[in-house]
Motif scaffolding. Sequence first.
Motif, mmCIF file in Angstrom:
data_model
loop_
_atom_site.group_PDB
_atom_site.id
_atom_site.type_symbol
_atom_site.label_atom_id
_atom_site.label_comp_id
_atom_site.label_asym_id
_atom_site.label_seq_id
_atom_site.Cartn_x
_atom_site.Cartn_y
_atom_site.Cartn_z
ATOM 1 N N SER A 17 60.131 -61.980 82.806
ATOM 2 C CA SER A 17 59.374 -60.890 82.048
ATOM 3 C C SER A 17 58.792 -59.687 82.898
ATOM 4 C CB SER A 17 57.921 -61.834 81.381
ATOM 5 O OG SER A 17 58.336 -62.617 80.765
ATOM 6 N N ARG A 19 56.403 -55.844 82.060
ATOM 7 C CA ARG A 19 55.717 -55.011 81.031
ATOM 8 C C ARG A 19 55.772 -53.564 81.366
ATOM 9 N NH1 ARG A 19 49.610 -54.641 78.527
ATOM 10 N NH2 ARG A 19 49.402 -53.805 80.676
ATOM 11 N N SER A 21 55.088 -49.555 80.858
ATOM 12 C CA SER A 21 54.014 -48.569 80.183
ATOM 13 C C SER A 21 54.315 -47.377 80.371
ATOM 14 C CB SER A 21 52.576 -48.779 81.037
ATOM 15 O OG SER A 21 52.120 -50.182 81.046
ATOM 16 N N TYR A 80 53.327 -49.498 75.016
ATOM 17 C CA TYR A 80 53.941 -50.421 76.009
ATOM 18 C C TYR A 80 55.210 -51.095 75.466
ATOM 19 C CZ TYR A 80 49.137 -50.919 77.342
ATOM 20 O OH TYR A 80 47.946 -50.572 77.900
ATOM 21 N N GLN A 82 56.618 -54.968 76.226
ATOM 22 C CA GLN A 82 56.807 -56.230 76.889
ATOM 23 C C GLN A 82 58.103 -56.886 76.579
ATOM 24 O OE1 GLN A 82 54.232 -57.890 78.301
ATOM 25 N NE2 GLN A 82 55.889 -59.318 79.018
#
Length: 118
Positions: A17, A19, A21, A80, A82
Amino acid sequence: QVQLVESGGGLVQPGGSLRLSCVGSGFTFSGYSMGWVRQAPGKGLDWVSDIDGAGHATYYADSVKGRFTISRDNAKNVLYLQMNSVKPDDTAVYYCAVRTTGGDFGSWGQGTQVTVSS
């Protein structure tokens, strides 16, 4: 003027994973739909996801549906992405962008590199 600054890219293993921004400035952040677009090495631009200004409506490319989630914090002017269960095909430079009232992407960030590899 409009400025978009992405961060959060890097090297991640398949199945992992990440994330991303994107901090926006120079415009009324909550007043515009925004999205993520990616470009894999040697390929064209590939739309990934969109979100409306309020953050209520989201849209995804079939290739990322169920794995990626777009969201925004209008109080902080941050968008964002994800990314879960990433695959090698997700390797690309990821750009955030602002939709114009006409529907096109009018302003872009500088991009952040995501590499999915073991």
